[in-house]
Design an enzyme around this catalytic site. Structure first.
Site, PDB file in Angstrom:
ATOM      1  N   TYR A 159     -38.788   0.726  -2.264  1.00 32.50           N
ATOM      2  CA  TYR A 159     -38.400   0.918  -3.666  1.00 32.50           C
ATOM      3  C   TYR A 159     -38.160  -0.414  -4.375  1.00 32.50           C
ATOM      4  CZ  TYR A 159     -37.370   5.872  -2.729  1.00 32.50           C
ATOM      5  OH  TYR A 159     -37.447   7.200  -2.406  1.00 32.50           O
ATOM      6  N   ARG A 169       0.863  -1.176   0.000  1.00 37.74           N
ATOM      7  CA  ARG A 169       0.000   0.000   0.000  1.00 37.74           C
ATOM      8  C   ARG A 169       0.901   1.229   0.000  1.00 37.74           C
ATOM      9  NH1 ARG A 169      -4.566   0.790   4.667  1.00 37.74           N
ATOM     10  NH2 ARG A 169      -2.733   1.063   5.982  1.00 37.74           N
ATOM     11  N   CYS A 201     -33.864   2.769   2.362  1.00 38.44           N
ATOM     12  CA  CYS A 201     -33.977   4.047   1.638  1.00 38.44           C
ATOM     13  C   CYS A 201     -32.916   5.021   2.164  1.00 38.44           C
ATOM     14  CB  CYS A 201     -35.359   4.648   1.845  1.00 38.44           C
ATOM     15  SG  CYS A 201     -36.724   3.534   1.465  1.00 38.44           S
ATOM     16  N   HIS A 235       3.310  -2.110   8.214  1.00 41.58           N
ATOM     17  CA  HIS A 235       1.912  -2.442   8.501  1.00 41.58           C
ATOM     18  C   HIS A 235       1.599  -3.823   7.949  1.00 41.58           C
ATOM     19  CE1 HIS A 235      -2.128  -1.479   9.735  1.00 41.58           C
ATOM     20  NE2 HIS A 235      -2.636  -1.518   8.512  1.00 41.58           N
TER      21      HIS A 235
HETATM   22  C1  LIG Z   1      -5.891   1.961  10.892  1.00 41.62           C
HETATM   23  C2  LIG Z   1      -4.480   1.630  11.125  1.00 41.62           C
HETATM   24  C3  LIG Z   1      -4.072   1.036  12.329  1.00 41.62           C
HETATM   25  C4  LIG Z   1      -5.031   0.554  13.383  1.00 41.62           C
HETATM   26  O1  LIG Z   1      -5.571  -0.656  12.951  1.00 41.62           O
HETATM   27  P1  LIG Z   1      -6.638  -1.467  13.837  1.00 41.62           P
HETATM   28  O2  LIG Z   1      -6.944  -2.684  13.056  1.00 41.62           O
HETATM   29  O3  LIG Z   1      -7.838  -0.589  13.939  1.00 41.62           O
HETATM   30  O4  LIG Z   1      -6.000  -1.707  15.159  1.00 41.62           O
HETATM   31  C5  LIG Z   1      -2.724   0.856  12.535  1.00 41.62           C
HETATM   32  N1  LIG Z   1      -1.830   1.230  11.599  1.00 41.62           N
HETATM   33  C6  LIG Z   1      -2.189   1.785  10.420  1.00 41.62           C
HETATM   34  C7  LIG Z   1      -1.164   2.168   9.440  1.00 41.62           C
HETATM   35  C8  LIG Z   1      -3.520   1.997  10.143  1.00 41.62           C
HETATM   36  O5  LIG Z   1      -3.879   2.531   8.969  1.00 41.62           O
END
Ligand SMILES: *Cc1c(COP(=O)(O)O)cnc(C)c1O
Length: 393
Positions: A279, A147, A326, A176
């Site tokens: 709807y 990412r 809705c 991450h």
């Molecule tokens: C949102 C996010 C978190 C927190 O993640 P959780 O699953 O809500 O604990 C941590 N690091 C990054 C980079 C995030 O975008």
């Protein structure tokens, strides 16, 4: 600010009666953060309050976290960070987004942590620190999420350049995980890559390195709760699970959901067998049934994918949503779910004015409702719109 995201705890009902409401239990968040701080030690906890604290109110939650000793916070965007600064939050604040080059003056002015995730951003940061004053950097490495982040082999060079630049302070190196709430084998692979990089960097490694989100802390505590690291806790602070594998460890730790999303019955009518509701006529009454109209729709944050899917609670009983959700309303059948065949009469007691629980005590959990909508609890709570009245207690 005139938005319903009020800047203080509001113990009383708002002056304008609102059907759709969110009540946030700040004591539940306080309880959760205490447990998480304990579980994370010797790592420290950074409180993630992006997306208005997952719909719970960033200002209110930030204040609770700071009171509980959380020393750092994070948001997703610069404007979220600016809002928190404007409300008086002075704690170190990391912005997860990759910064636009023209936004770096605001990072310097508001004293925000910059995510440095590419050599272009590094160049812009080095220049901006000269022009606008000191910048605190958190260098992000991509270990497999794909990412944001430097490729691992590019990190050493970036650190050397940032370290040599006047006014640039590198506070941390971070990554991450893609699967902390799912397949842990891949999470371990990512962490192995990260650990190998840190070892290779040796003395070049910043003083703090971090990889854990909330799910990693709960499911891989042996790798998350380590000296010199940070846990970036989001959903778990709010008692929310991003995936089912997380739920047992959240229960075991005693984390509590903090949000209730409710509305009211505004109309009740009997619909005859063969008549349609809402709807598109996608739902046809299989037999005569009482239908309650609820004042909440997709503009309030009830996903349209809950059309003829999912349940809401009225008087402690779950009732199925029928027909299309809705923009501003939805309809529910006043009968017991799961095809018991029992059709309640008007004597079932559901009347105009009754509280309808969309999420929380008296209805489904955010996880269960999200499953009916084909999403996760996070999307549900952060999708509750600003027109829904919020209160905190
Ligand atoms: C949102 C996010 C978190 C927190 O993640 P959780 O699953 O809500 O604990 C941590 N690091 C990054 C980079 C995030 O975008």
């Amino acid at each position: 600010m005139s938005s319903p995201h009020q800047s203080h705890v509001t113990p009383e009902a708002p002056p304008i009666a609102a059907a759709a409401r969110v009540e946030v239990d700040l004591e539940a968040i306080r309880h959760n953060i205490r447990l998480l701080i304990d579980r994370a030690a010797p790592a420290t906890v950074l409180g993630v309050v992006k997306a208005d604290a997952y719909g719970h109110g960033a200002r209110q939650v930030a204040n609770v976290l700071v009171e509980e000793g959380v020393e750092q916070l994070a948001v997703a965007t610069l404007s979220e960070a600016a809002d928190l600064r404007a409300s008086g939050v002075t704690a170190p604040l990391l912005v997860f987004a990759a910064p636009l080059p023209e936004s770096l003056s605001a990072y310097a002015r508001l004293q925000l942590g910059v995510t440095v995730s590419s050599s272009q951003v590094a160049d812009a940061v080095i220049e901006a620190a000269q022009a606008f004053g000191p910048l605190v950097c958190h260098v992000k490495v991509d270990t497999g999420m794909h990412r944001l982040g430097f490729a691992p082999e590019a990190v050493a060079d970036a650190l050397r350049r940032l370290n040599a630049a006047p006014g640039v302070h590198v506070a941390s190196l971070w990554t991450h995980l893609a699967t902390a709430d799912g397949d842990l084998a891949y999470a371990h692979e990512q962490l192995d890559r990260f650990d190998a990089l840190v070892a290779d960097l040796g003395p070049l490694a910043p003083p703090v390195v971090h990889s854990a989100n909330g799910p990693m802390l709960l499911r891989m505590p042996e790798r998350a709760a380590r000296e010199g690291t940070i846990v970036r806790a989001g959903g778990v602070m709010y008692g929310l699970a991003s995936g089912d594998p997380l739920i047992p460890s959240m229960r075991e730790l005693g984390l509590r959901p903090a949000l209730r999303f409710t509305s009211r019955v505004v109309h009740v009518q009997r619909v005859q067998k063969g008549e349609s509701v809402s709807y598109g006529r996608s739902w046809i009454a299989p037999e005569a049934v009482d239908i309650a109209t609820v004042a909440a729709g997709y503009a309030d944050g009830v996903p349209r994918s809950l059309s003829s899917a999912g349940f809401v609670g009225i008087g402690g009983v779950l009732h199925p949503i029928v027909g299309r959700v809705c923009m501003d309303m939805m309809m529910v059948a006043i009968q017991r779910p799961a095809g018991s065949g029992e059709v309640a009469s008007p004597a079932s007691g559901v009347t105009v004015g009754d509280e309808v629980v969309i999420v929380g005590r008296g209805g489904l959990t955010a996880e269960d409702l999200a499953a009916h909508a084909g999403t996760i609890s996070y999307e549900l709570t952060c999708g509750i719109s600003p027109r829904v009245a919020r209160s905190w207690r």
